[in-house]
Design a protein around this motif. Structure first.
Motif, PDB file in Angstrom:
ATOM      1  N   ARG A 106       0.813  -1.229   0.000  1.00 17.34           N
ATOM      2  CA  ARG A 106       0.000   0.000   0.000  1.00 17.34           C
ATOM      3  C   ARG A 106       0.839   1.268   0.000  1.00 17.34           C
ATOM      4  O   ARG A 106       0.312   2.364   0.218  1.00 17.34           O
ATOM      5  N   ASP A 107       2.119   1.144  -0.290  1.00 18.23           N
ATOM      6  CA  ASP A 107       3.012   2.301  -0.347  1.00 18.23           C
ATOM      7  C   ASP A 107       2.849   2.951  -1.726  1.00 18.23           C
ATOM      8  O   ASP A 107       3.397   2.474  -2.716  1.00 18.23           O
ATOM      9  N   ARG A 108       2.067   4.007  -1.776  1.00 21.18           N
ATOM     10  CA  ARG A 108       1.774   4.657  -3.057  1.00 21.18           C
ATOM     11  C   ARG A 108       3.048   5.098  -3.771  1.00 21.18           C
ATOM     12  O   ARG A 108       3.178   4.924  -4.985  1.00 21.18           O
ATOM     13  N   HIS A 109       3.978   5.671  -3.041  1.00 17.03           N
ATOM     14  CA  HIS A 109       5.212   6.150  -3.657  1.00 17.03           C
ATOM     15  C   HIS A 109       5.938   5.006  -4.360  1.00 17.03           C
ATOM     16  O   HIS A 109       6.406   5.149  -5.495  1.00 17.03           O
ATOM     17  N   LEU A 110       6.036   3.854  -3.715  1.00 14.04           N
ATOM     18  CA  LEU A 110       6.698   2.694  -4.315  1.00 14.04           C
ATOM     19  C   LEU A 110       5.963   2.225  -5.566  1.00 14.04           C
ATOM     20  O   LEU A 110       6.582   1.990  -6.607  1.00 14.04           O
ATOM     21  N   VAL A 111       4.648   2.116  -5.481  1.00 10.76           N
ATOM     22  CA  VAL A 111       3.879   1.635  -6.634  1.00 10.76           C
ATOM     23  C   VAL A 111       4.003   2.610  -7.800  1.00 10.76           C
ATOM     24  O   VAL A 111       4.206   2.193  -8.946  1.00 10.76           O
ATOM     25  N   VAL A 112       3.931   3.900  -7.534  1.00  9.21           N
ATOM     26  CA  VAL A 112       4.091   4.892  -8.606  1.00  9.21           C
ATOM     27  C   VAL A 112       5.491   4.777  -9.208  1.00  9.21           C
ATOM     28  O   VAL A 112       5.649   4.811 -10.436  1.00  9.21           O
ATOM     29  N   HIS A 113       6.509   4.636  -8.376  1.00  4.68           N
ATOM     30  CA  HIS A 113       7.884   4.453  -8.857  1.00  4.68           C
ATOM     31  C   HIS A 113       7.941   3.270  -9.824  1.00  4.68           C
ATOM     32  O   HIS A 113       8.509   3.372 -10.917  1.00  4.68           O
ATOM     33  N   GLU A 114       7.341   2.161  -9.438  1.00  8.76           N
ATOM     34  CA  GLU A 114       7.369   0.966 -10.291  1.00  8.76           C
ATOM     35  C   GLU A 114       6.555   1.178 -11.562  1.00  8.76           C
ATOM     36  O   GLU A 114       6.919   0.687 -12.639  1.00  8.76           O
ATOM     37  N   LEU A 115       5.469   1.915 -11.478  1.00 10.17           N
ATOM     38  CA  LEU A 115       4.673   2.222 -12.671  1.00 10.17           C
ATOM     39  C   LEU A 115       5.463   3.072 -13.664  1.00 10.17           C
ATOM     40  O   LEU A 115       5.283   2.933 -14.882  1.00 10.17           O
ATOM     41  N   VAL A 165       9.800  11.254 -10.797  1.00  5.51           N
ATOM     42  CA  VAL A 165       8.385  11.275 -11.172  1.00  5.51           C
ATOM     43  C   VAL A 165       7.523  10.834  -9.996  1.00  5.51           C
ATOM     44  O   VAL A 165       6.494  11.446  -9.706  1.00  5.51           O
ATOM     45  N   ALA A 166       7.934   9.787  -9.290  1.00  2.07           N
ATOM     46  CA  ALA A 166       7.167   9.330  -8.131  1.00  2.07           C
ATOM     47  C   ALA A 166       7.084  10.428  -7.073  1.00  2.07           C
ATOM     48  O   ALA A 166       6.019  10.649  -6.487  1.00  2.07           O
ATOM     49  N   ALA A 167       8.184  11.133  -6.850  1.00  4.05           N
ATOM     50  CA  ALA A 167       8.177  12.223  -5.879  1.00  4.05           C
ATOM     51  C   ALA A 167       7.210  13.320  -6.317  1.00  4.05           C
ATOM     52  O   ALA A 167       6.453  13.852  -5.500  1.00  4.05           O
ATOM     53  N   ARG A 168       7.208  13.650  -7.599  1.00  2.00           N
ATOM     54  CA  ARG A 168       6.316  14.692  -8.112  1.00  2.00           C
ATOM     55  C   ARG A 168       4.856  14.263  -8.014  1.00  2.00           C
ATOM     56  O   ARG A 168       4.003  15.022  -7.542  1.00  2.00           O
ATOM     57  N   ILE A 169       4.541  13.054  -8.430  1.00  2.59           N
ATOM     58  CA  ILE A 169       3.155  12.564  -8.429  1.00  2.59           C
ATOM     59  C   ILE A 169       2.618  12.443  -7.005  1.00  2.59           C
ATOM     60  O   ILE A 169       1.454  12.729  -6.753  1.00  2.59           O
ATOM     61  N   CYS A 170       3.463  12.020  -6.103  1.00  2.00           N
ATOM     62  CA  CYS A 170       3.024  11.819  -4.725  1.00  2.00           C
ATOM     63  C   CYS A 170       3.055  13.105  -3.913  1.00  2.00           C
ATOM     64  O   CYS A 170       2.826  13.088  -2.707  1.00  2.00           O
ATOM     65  N   GLY A 171       3.364  14.224  -4.591  1.00  6.06           N
ATOM     66  CA  GLY A 171       3.274  15.530  -3.963  1.00  6.06           C
ATOM     67  C   GLY A 171       4.367  15.846  -2.977  1.00  6.06           C
ATOM     68  O   GLY A 171       4.153  16.629  -2.062  1.00  6.06           O
TER      69      GLY A 171
END
Length: 171
Positions: A96-105, A145-151
């Protein structure tokens, strides 16, 4: 080192393809919010992505591939995630770690952009072997990108990037 990478690349592609198929069969589809994140980061076919929570991220067992990976230290020792095109392994405690999942995406989008497993692995492994994991452009893109998307703000993004590298969030 580059010759060694080229010689193990077919083994790496075979392993990655097999593991991707496992994830696609056993993994779960992205949630609604994860689908939205996938679209934002540029995944062209987010409906294909599957996430498989595991106790530990698997590593190649083939002796030649395993030795090459260890010799050139391509992977962090205890990664939190690993993307193999449309298949994403995540440690169960990080699911459930959004930052990790976005990074992988972001890595999934890179696989698409580069044209699949062979091209992605060739570029990614070369970057990691020559520049180091933390300085590899494909890895840095995923972190940023993950840092940017996750605010995350710039200071938080730097800490998150350092944390991702330390925890072994990888492509």
């Amino acid at each position: 080192m580059i010759d060694q990478l080229e010689s193990v690349l077919p083994l790496a592609v075979e392993w990655a393809s097999e593991e991707e198929q496992r994830i696609l069969l056993e993994g779960e589809a992205l949630s609604g919010s994860e689908l939205a994140d996938a679209i934002v980061v540029g995944v062209r076919h987010p409906e294909r992505v599957r996430v498989l929570p595991v106790e530990a991220i698997p590593s190649p067992s083939h002796p030649i591939l395993k030795a090459a990976s260890e010799q050139i230290e391509l992977l962090p020792s205890a990664p939190s995630g690993l993307t193999l095109q449309y298949g994403i392994f995540v440690r169960g405690d990080c699911r459930r770690d959004r930052h990790l999942v976005v990074h992988e995406l972001v890595h999934t989008a890179q696989y698409e952009r580069l044209g699949g497993i062979l091209r992605f692995l060739r570029d990614y492994l070369f970057e990691c072997a020559t520049l180091g994991y933390g300085e590899a452009p494909l890895e840095r893109e995923a972190v940023e990108v993950a840092a940017r998307i996750c605010g995350l703000g710039s200071a938080r993004a730097s800490r998150a990037a350092a944390g991702a590298l330390a925890s072994g969030s990888l492509g």
